[in-house]
Design a protein around this motif. Structure first.
Motif, PDB file in Angstrom:
ATOM      1  N   GLY A  46      25.844   9.178   1.750  1.00 14.91           N
ATOM      2  CA  GLY A  46      24.663   9.448   2.601  1.00 14.91           C
ATOM      3  C   GLY A  46      23.196   9.412   1.652  1.00 14.91           C
ATOM      4  N   VAL A  47      23.368   8.986   0.270  1.00 20.77           N
ATOM      5  CA  VAL A  47      22.445   8.822  -0.464  1.00 20.77           C
ATOM      6  C   VAL A  47      21.084   7.836  -0.173  1.00 20.77           C
ATOM      7  CG1 VAL A  47      21.564   8.432  -2.893  1.00 20.77           C
ATOM      8  CG2 VAL A  47      23.726   9.695  -2.562  1.00 20.77           C
ATOM      9  N   ASN A  48      19.901   8.424  -0.293  1.00 17.11           N
ATOM     10  CA  ASN A  48      18.763   7.496   0.230  1.00 17.11           C
ATOM     11  C   ASN A  48      18.402   6.653  -1.223  1.00 17.11           C
ATOM     12  OD1 ASN A  48      16.393   6.340   1.283  1.00 17.11           O
ATOM     13  ND2 ASN A  48      15.321   8.415   0.667  1.00 17.11           N
ATOM     14  N   PHE A  49      18.812   5.363  -1.136  1.00 17.48           N
ATOM     15  CA  PHE A  49      18.073   4.562  -2.058  1.00 17.48           C
ATOM     16  C   PHE A  49      16.728   4.076  -1.754  1.00 17.48           C
ATOM     17  CE2 PHE A  49      22.486   4.574  -3.407  1.00 17.48           C
ATOM     18  CZ  PHE A  49      22.733   4.426  -4.616  1.00 17.48           C
ATOM     19  N   THR A  50      15.902   4.105  -2.905  1.00 23.22           N
ATOM     20  CA  THR A  50      14.452   3.693  -2.635  1.00 23.22           C
ATOM     21  C   THR A  50      14.018   2.399  -2.939  1.00 23.22           C
ATOM     22  OG1 THR A  50      13.833   4.912  -4.633  1.00 23.22           O
ATOM     23  CG2 THR A  50      13.817   6.201  -2.640  1.00 23.22           C
ATOM     24  N   GLY A  51      15.083   1.681  -3.371  1.00 24.65           N
ATOM     25  CA  GLY A  51      14.994   0.190  -3.802  1.00 24.65           C
ATOM     26  C   GLY A  51      16.324  -0.404  -3.993  1.00 24.65           C
ATOM     27  N   GLU A  52      16.302  -1.514  -4.437  1.00 22.64           N
ATOM     28  CA  GLU A  52      17.587  -2.316  -4.689  1.00 22.64           C
ATOM     29  C   GLU A  52      17.764  -2.622  -6.074  1.00 22.64           C
ATOM     30  OE1 GLU A  52      19.728  -3.154  -2.212  1.00 22.64           O
ATOM     31  OE2 GLU A  52      18.078  -2.379  -0.788  1.00 22.64           O
ATOM     32  N   ILE A  53      19.083  -2.960  -6.565  1.00 23.56           N
ATOM     33  CA  ILE A  53      19.112  -3.193  -8.134  1.00 23.56           C
ATOM     34  C   ILE A  53      18.472  -4.127  -8.663  1.00 23.56           C
ATOM     35  CG2 ILE A  53      21.026  -3.907  -9.491  1.00 23.56           C
ATOM     36  CD1 ILE A  53      23.328  -3.043  -7.421  1.00 23.56           C
ATOM     37  N   SER A  54      17.623  -3.782  -9.792  1.00 25.33           N
ATOM     38  CA  SER A  54      16.953  -4.739 -10.351  1.00 25.33           C
ATOM     39  C   SER A  54      17.282  -5.172 -11.733  1.00 25.33           C
ATOM     40  CB  SER A  54      15.344  -4.398 -10.431  1.00 25.33           C
ATOM     41  OG  SER A  54      15.510  -3.222 -10.981  1.00 25.33           O
ATOM     42  N   ASP A  55      17.405  -6.297 -12.240  1.00 22.67           N
ATOM     43  CA  ASP A  55      17.796  -7.073 -13.432  1.00 22.67           C
ATOM     44  C   ASP A  55      16.811  -6.912 -14.218  1.00 22.67           C
ATOM     45  OD1 ASP A  55      20.754  -7.395 -12.680  1.00 22.67           O
ATOM     46  OD2 ASP A  55      20.050  -8.991 -11.147  1.00 22.67           O
ATOM     47  N   HIS A  56      16.909  -6.483 -15.797  1.00 19.37           N
ATOM     48  CA  HIS A  56      16.088  -6.529 -16.744  1.00 19.37           C
ATOM     49  C   HIS A  56      16.685  -6.976 -17.991  1.00 19.37           C
ATOM     50  CE1 HIS A  56      13.262  -4.321 -13.773  1.00 19.37           C
ATOM     51  NE2 HIS A  56      14.220  -3.653 -13.731  1.00 19.37           N
ATOM     52  N   GLU A  57      15.849  -7.485 -18.914  1.00 15.80           N
ATOM     53  CA  GLU A  57      16.798  -7.828 -20.256  1.00 15.80           C
ATOM     54  C   GLU A  57      17.321  -6.560 -21.025  1.00 15.80           C
ATOM     55  OE1 GLU A  57      13.138  -7.809 -23.517  1.00 15.80           O
ATOM     56  OE2 GLU A  57      13.135  -9.781 -22.263  1.00 15.80           O
ATOM     57  N   TRP A  58      16.937  -5.477 -20.534  1.00 15.75           N
ATOM     58  CA  TRP A  58      17.229  -4.331 -21.276  1.00 15.75           C
ATOM     59  C   TRP A  58      18.157  -3.388 -20.353  1.00 15.75           C
ATOM     60  CZ3 TRP A  58      15.799  -1.001 -17.657  1.00 15.75           C
ATOM     61  CH2 TRP A  58      14.488  -1.328 -16.644  1.00 15.75           C
ATOM     62  N   GLY A  59      18.835  -4.155 -19.195  1.00 19.54           N
ATOM     63  CA  GLY A  59      19.924  -3.353 -18.267  1.00 19.54           C
ATOM     64  C   GLY A  59      19.461  -3.581 -16.802  1.00 19.54           C
ATOM     65  N   ARG A  60      19.987  -2.948 -16.279  1.00 15.89           N
ATOM     66  CA  ARG A  60      19.981  -2.796 -14.594  1.00 15.89           C
ATOM     67  C   ARG A  60      19.650  -1.496 -14.126  1.00 15.89           C
ATOM     68  NH1 ARG A  60      24.875  -5.621 -11.840  1.00 15.89           N
ATOM     69  NH2 ARG A  60      23.398  -6.265 -10.558  1.00 15.89           N
ATOM     70  N   PHE A 107      17.151   6.209  -6.632  1.00 10.84           N
ATOM     71  CA  PHE A 107      17.275   6.776  -5.480  1.00 10.84           C
ATOM     72  C   PHE A 107      16.750   8.139  -5.425  1.00 10.84           C
ATOM     73  CE2 PHE A 107      20.714   7.263  -8.469  1.00 10.84           C
ATOM     74  CZ  PHE A 107      21.265   8.484  -8.235  1.00 10.84           C
ATOM     75  N   LYS A 108      17.032   8.893  -4.247  1.00  9.93           N
ATOM     76  CA  LYS A 108      16.592  10.420  -4.346  1.00  9.93           C
ATOM     77  C   LYS A 108      17.567  11.272  -4.216  1.00  9.93           C
ATOM     78  CE  LYS A 108      11.997   9.324  -3.628  1.00  9.93           C
ATOM     79  NZ  LYS A 108      10.776  10.037  -4.511  1.00  9.93           N
ATOM     80  N   ASP A 109      17.361  12.335  -4.827  1.00 14.61           N
ATOM     81  CA  ASP A 109      18.267  13.493  -4.852  1.00 14.61           C
ATOM     82  C   ASP A 109      18.272  14.084  -3.238  1.00 14.61           C
ATOM     83  OD1 ASP A 109      16.173  15.407  -4.943  1.00 14.61           O
ATOM     84  OD2 ASP A 109      17.221  16.082  -6.965  1.00 14.61           O
ATOM     85  N   SER A 110      18.927  15.216  -3.124  1.00 10.95           N
ATOM     86  CA  SER A 110      18.849  15.830  -1.747  1.00 10.95           C
ATOM     87  C   SER A 110      17.466  16.721  -1.689  1.00 10.95           C
ATOM     88  CB  SER A 110      19.817  16.933  -1.667  1.00 10.95           C
ATOM     89  OG  SER A 110      19.870  17.937  -2.761  1.00 10.95           O
ATOM     90  N   GLU A 111      16.645  16.930  -2.852  1.00  7.96           N
ATOM     91  CA  GLU A 111      15.315  17.704  -2.950  1.00  7.96           C
ATOM     92  C   GLU A 111      14.272  16.678  -2.813  1.00  7.96           C
ATOM     93  OE1 GLU A 111      15.959  21.082  -2.134  1.00  7.96           O
ATOM     94  OE2 GLU A 111      18.017  19.931  -2.019  1.00  7.96           O
ATOM     95  N   GLY A 112      14.402  15.289  -2.918  1.00 11.66           N
ATOM     96  CA  GLY A 112      13.631  14.350  -3.228  1.00 11.66           C
ATOM     97  C   GLY A 112      12.935  14.151  -4.345  1.00 11.66           C
ATOM     98  N   ASN A 113      13.708  14.507  -5.363  1.00 14.65           N
ATOM     99  CA  ASN A 113      13.439  14.050  -6.910  1.00 14.65           C
ATOM    100  C   ASN A 113      13.801  12.672  -7.068  1.00 14.65           C
ATOM    101  OD1 ASN A 113      12.337  16.619  -7.732  1.00 14.65           O
ATOM    102  ND2 ASN A 113      14.533  17.413  -7.393  1.00 14.65           N
ATOM    103  N   ASP A 114      13.155  11.977  -7.881  1.00 16.91           N
ATOM    104  CA  ASP A 114      13.561  10.617  -8.343  1.00 16.91           C
ATOM    105  C   ASP A 114      14.553  10.476  -9.325  1.00 16.91           C
ATOM    106  OD1 ASP A 114      11.739   9.254  -6.766  1.00 16.91           O
ATOM    107  OD2 ASP A 114      10.057   9.844  -8.237  1.00 16.91           O
ATOM    108  N   LEU A 115      15.718   9.860  -9.038  1.00 14.83           N
ATOM    109  CA  LEU A 115      16.767   9.445  -9.852  1.00 14.83           C
ATOM    110  C   LEU A 115      17.018   8.062  -9.914  1.00 14.83           C
ATOM    111  CD1 LEU A 115      19.456  12.197  -8.402  1.00 14.83           C
ATOM    112  CD2 LEU A 115      17.684  12.668 -10.403  1.00 14.83           C
TER     113      LEU A 115
END
Length: 118
Positions: A84-98, A102-110
């Motif tokens: 039930g986790v709310n993802f706010t975007g999709e996986i993005s690829d970068h030269e430094w990683g992926r 997503f948001k935690d239960s309190e709306g904090n950015d993770l």
């Protein structure tokens, strides 16, 4: 001189809901639980859940906690979405990683972070 990060404090509105999210959904080890403050072990980094006072306003922006999945990032996204986790975007690829936000239960950015494969 700073020699490392001692802990990360995360503001929460509902301590029970936040503890459930970090312990049961993310799988972190709960080391202390109190009504106003709880602690979890995130692989040697202490994450403190700090109850907001009733008058405290939510702020936009701020710190982001990045978690490194044990398995591949896609599998962890699937597992968290099923929980039930709310993802706010999709996986993005970068030269430094992926990353994937997503948001935690309190709306904090993770986010999940996976280093580049060599």
């Amino acid at each position: 001189m700073a020699t490392g990060v001692a802990s990360v404090w995360v503001p929460v509105d509902d301590m029970d809901r936040a503890v459930t999210f970090y312990r049961d959904v993310l799988g972190l080890k709960l080391t202390d639980e109190q009504p106003q403050w709880s602690e979890l072990d995130a692989g040697g980094l202490m994450i403190g859940l700090n109850a907001r006072e009733g008058a405290s306003q939510h702020a936009d922006g701020g710190a982001v906690i990045s978690f490194r999945p044990d398995d591949d990032i896609e599998s962890e996204v699937d597992r968290l979405r099923a929980a039930g986790v709310n993802f706010t975007g999709e996986i993005s690829d970068h030269e430094w990683g992926r990353i994937v936000p997503f948001k935690d239960s309190e709306g904090n950015d993770l986010q999940l972070y996976a280093p580049p494969k060599n």
